[in-house]
Write a protein that holds these residues in place. Structure first.
Motif, mmCIF file in Angstrom:
data_model
loop_
_atom_site.group_PDB
_atom_site.id
_atom_site.type_symbol
_atom_site.label_atom_id
_atom_site.label_comp_id
_atom_site.label_asym_id
_atom_site.label_seq_id
_atom_site.Cartn_x
_atom_site.Cartn_y
_atom_site.Cartn_z
ATOM 1 N N TYR A 186 0.809 -1.223 0.000
ATOM 2 C CA TYR A 186 0.000 0.000 0.000
ATOM 3 C C TYR A 186 0.835 1.262 0.000
ATOM 4 O O TYR A 186 0.312 2.351 -0.014
ATOM 5 N N SER A 187 2.158 1.094 0.049
ATOM 6 C CA SER A 187 2.985 2.267 0.284
ATOM 7 C C SER A 187 3.064 3.152 -0.964
ATOM 8 O O SER A 187 2.823 2.720 -2.075
ATOM 9 N N SER A 188 3.436 4.396 -0.737
ATOM 10 C CA SER A 188 3.578 5.326 -1.843
ATOM 11 C C SER A 188 4.976 5.210 -2.425
ATOM 12 O O SER A 188 5.854 4.573 -1.863
ATOM 13 N N LEU A 189 5.173 5.838 -3.556
ATOM 14 C CA LEU A 189 6.473 5.773 -4.212
ATOM 15 C C LEU A 189 7.560 6.466 -3.403
ATOM 16 O O LEU A 189 8.738 6.202 -3.591
ATOM 17 N N SER A 190 7.130 7.351 -2.481
ATOM 18 C CA SER A 190 8.137 8.090 -1.714
ATOM 19 C C SER A 190 8.980 7.152 -0.842
ATOM 20 O O SER A 190 10.080 7.492 -0.429
ATOM 21 N N ILE A 191 8.449 5.958 -0.614
ATOM 22 C CA ILE A 191 9.197 4.981 0.174
ATOM 23 C C ILE A 191 10.504 4.613 -0.541
ATOM 24 O O ILE A 191 11.542 4.365 0.079
ATOM 25 N N LEU A 192 10.462 4.628 -1.860
ATOM 26 C CA LEU A 192 11.659 4.318 -2.647
ATOM 27 C C LEU A 192 12.741 5.367 -2.435
ATOM 28 O O LEU A 192 13.924 5.092 -2.541
ATOM 29 N N LYS A 193 12.289 6.582 -2.187
ATOM 30 C CA LYS A 193 13.221 7.687 -1.995
ATOM 31 C C LYS A 193 13.770 7.690 -0.576
ATOM 32 O O LYS A 193 14.931 7.967 -0.333
ATOM 33 N N LYS A 194 12.881 7.367 0.379
ATOM 34 C CA LYS A 194 13.261 7.472 1.797
ATOM 35 C C LYS A 194 14.119 6.306 2.286
ATOM 36 O O LYS A 194 14.969 6.483 3.136
ATOM 37 N N LEU A 195 13.851 5.131 1.773
ATOM 38 C CA LEU A 195 14.551 3.957 2.287
ATOM 39 C C LEU A 195 15.910 3.763 1.628
ATOM 40 O O LEU A 195 16.046 4.014 0.436
ATOM 41 N N PRO A 196 16.903 3.314 2.399
ATOM 42 C CA PRO A 196 18.226 3.079 1.799
ATOM 43 C C PRO A 196 18.274 1.740 1.064
ATOM 44 O O PRO A 196 19.053 0.851 1.416
ATOM 45 N N ILE A 197 17.445 1.588 0.043
ATOM 46 C CA ILE A 197 17.428 0.327 -0.693
ATOM 47 C C ILE A 197 18.262 0.450 -1.964
ATOM 48 O O ILE A 197 18.461 1.546 -2.483
ATOM 49 N N SER A 198 18.736 -0.678 -2.445
ATOM 50 C CA SER A 198 19.478 -0.629 -3.703
ATOM 51 C C SER A 198 18.841 -1.494 -4.784
ATOM 52 O O SER A 198 19.277 -1.467 -5.922
ATOM 53 N N MET A 199 17.818 -2.263 -4.407
ATOM 54 C CA MET A 199 17.160 -3.113 -5.401
ATOM 55 C C MET A 199 15.664 -3.181 -5.176
ATOM 56 O O MET A 199 15.191 -3.035 -4.044
ATOM 57 N N VAL A 200 14.947 -3.468 -6.269
ATOM 58 C CA VAL A 200 13.510 -3.636 -6.217
ATOM 59 C C VAL A 200 13.181 -4.959 -6.912
ATOM 60 O O VAL A 200 13.737 -5.258 -7.969
ATOM 61 N N LYS A 201 12.315 -5.748 -6.294
ATOM 62 C CA LYS A 201 11.876 -6.989 -6.946
ATOM 63 C C LYS A 201 10.442 -6.834 -7.424
ATOM 64 O O LYS A 201 9.538 -6.600 -6.623
ATOM 65 N N ILE A 202 10.254 -6.958 -8.731
ATOM 66 C CA ILE A 202 8.899 -6.863 -9.283
ATOM 67 C C ILE A 202 8.156 -8.141 -8.925
ATOM 68 O O ILE A 202 8.642 -9.243 -9.192
ATOM 69 N N ASP A 203 6.972 -7.992 -8.342
ATOM 70 C CA ASP A 203 6.227 -9.162 -7.899
ATOM 71 C C ASP A 203 5.809 -10.042 -9.075
ATOM 72 O O ASP A 203 5.486 -9.560 -10.158
ATOM 73 N N LYS A 204 5.788 -11.346 -8.800
ATOM 74 C CA LYS A 204 5.498 -12.282 -9.894
ATOM 75 C C LYS A 204 4.075 -12.169 -10.427
ATOM 76 O O LYS A 204 3.801 -12.566 -11.561
ATOM 77 N N SER A 205 3.170 -11.562 -9.665
ATOM 78 C CA SER A 205 1.798 -11.400 -10.166
ATOM 79 C C SER A 205 1.755 -10.494 -11.403
ATOM 80 O O SER A 205 0.915 -10.678 -12.280
ATOM 81 N N PHE A 206 2.664 -9.521 -11.476
ATOM 82 C CA PHE A 206 2.720 -8.648 -12.659
ATOM 83 C C PHE A 206 3.368 -9.370 -13.830
ATOM 84 O O PHE A 206 2.986 -9.185 -14.981
ATOM 85 N N ILE A 207 4.386 -10.184 -13.501
ATOM 86 C CA ILE A 207 5.130 -10.880 -14.553
ATOM 87 C C ILE A 207 4.232 -11.916 -15.248
ATOM 88 O O ILE A 207 4.273 -12.054 -16.477
ATOM 89 N N SER A 208 3.422 -12.614 -14.461
ATOM 90 C CA SER A 208 2.657 -13.730 -15.029
ATOM 91 C C SER A 208 1.632 -13.268 -16.070
ATOM 92 O O SER A 208 1.319 -13.997 -16.993
#
Ligand code: C2E
Ligand code: MG
Ligand code: MG
Ligand code: MG
Length: 283
Positions: A186-208
């Motif tokens: 449910y989070s907003s895109l701002s979480i990508l900016k705020k968190l010190p992450i270096s990778m994102v995993k696209i969920d398999k529900s979108f891939i399928s």
């Protein structure tokens, strides 16, 4: 409100509820025993670099080798283990074992690969989590630069500021953070900016559905675009078909993970991937 309470009171005595409670108590005991009797095992699923075909890393996935039942999927017990907080000792074992396995492989002469470990929200909330991680790293002599922690959006939401601080401590140690199941929370895109992450995993529900539903394809494209803009690497999970990986490679996705390459494997079987220099993706 009264009606609600009345309904709840009634449900308290329903045979279904009693059955459910008994089942939970039973499972809780079973998990306790499983940990004591060393019935948990880790399987490893390869993550492949889409540009080079090289094995980039492995995701460690928990299995319960239950006597009389065989291999039990984490989907059957992780949620309960989180409710009962048993995920804390279980998760500690997972990290310890993943680090040990990495050491066994490098001791055998294999080139080190990245090891991704799923970390539950309960673990992140635990006081002393960072200290535990440090202790495990020291004990196993794991190089933290080869360690990736997979966390989910739902994990972070309730205590954003505290989680950010803790993740920063982990990244300062060299551990990388990957946002798992991206797009399903449910989070907003701002979480990508705020968190010190270096990778994102696209969920398999979108891939399928990606090659069938243009809206799923649009979402995948958007995730890759945003990630690239923020200098985050992208992993796609649940790749089962050649058309999917070909499309993802064209779209600039960095890594893939899925049954198309391999299902999660016991460590000995995973070694086949460690001895490969690269996969011929054109096959
Ligand atoms: P996840 O972290 O999103 O892991 C990916 C799941 O997708 C794995 O399921 C994997 O086997 C499955 N998968 C991979 N490729 C494909 C594919 O091509 N098609 C399909 N249909 N599925 C694919 P698994 O191993 O059953 O794990 C389920 C979930 O349980 C994980 O989802 C993760 O949330 C949780 N989990 C597993 N191990 C651990 C652990 O050690 N700790 C914690 N906290 N959670 C764990
Ligand atoms: Mg994961
Ligand atoms: Mg996932
Ligand atoms: Mg998942």
């Amino acid at each position: 409100k009264a009606k609600q309470a009345g309904k709840n009171r009634y449900e308290l005595f329903s045979p279904h509820m009693i059955e459910q409670t008994m089942w939970r108590i039973h499972m809780e005991n079973q998990l306790q025993t499983a940990l004591q009797n060393h019935e948990f095992v880790l399987y490893y699923q390869p993550q492949i670099d889409l540009q080079t075909g090289m094995v980039y890393g492995a995701e460690a996935l928990l299995r319960w080798d239950c006597p009389g039942r065989g291999i039990v999927s984490p989907l059957e017990f992780i949620a309960l283990a989180e409710d009962t907080r048993q995920i804390i000792p279980i998760g500690e074992w997972v990290l310890l074992e993943a680090c040990r396995q990495n050491k066994r492989w490098t001791a055998k002469g294999y080139k080190p690969i990245k090891i991704s470990v799923n970390i539950s929200g309960q673990q992140l909330k635990q006081v002393g989590f960072v200290a535990n991680v440090k202790a495990i790293i020291e004990k196993t002599e794991m190089d933290p630069r080869y360690l990736i922690f997979e966390i989910t959006e739902s994990t972070i939401i309730d205590n954003l500021e505290a989680t950010i601080d803790m993740l920063k401590e982990l990244t300062a140690m060299g551990i990388r953070i990957s946002l798992d199941d991206f797009g399903t929370g449910y989070s907003s895109l701002s979480i990508l900016k705020k968190l010190p992450i270096s990778m994102v995993k696209i969920d398999k529900s979108f891939i399928s559905e990606m090659t069938l539903e243009h809206r799923d394809l649009d979402i995948v494209k958007a995730i890759i675009f945003i990630s690239n803009s923020l200098q985050l690497e992208v992993v796609a999970e649940g790749i089962e078909q050649k058309v999917q990986y070909e499309l993802l490679r064209e779209l600039g996705c960095h890594y893939m993970q899925g049954f198309y390459t391999s299902p999660p494997l016991p460590s000995e079987q995973f070694e086949a991937f460690l001895s490969l220099t690269h996969l011929d993706l054109r096959l």
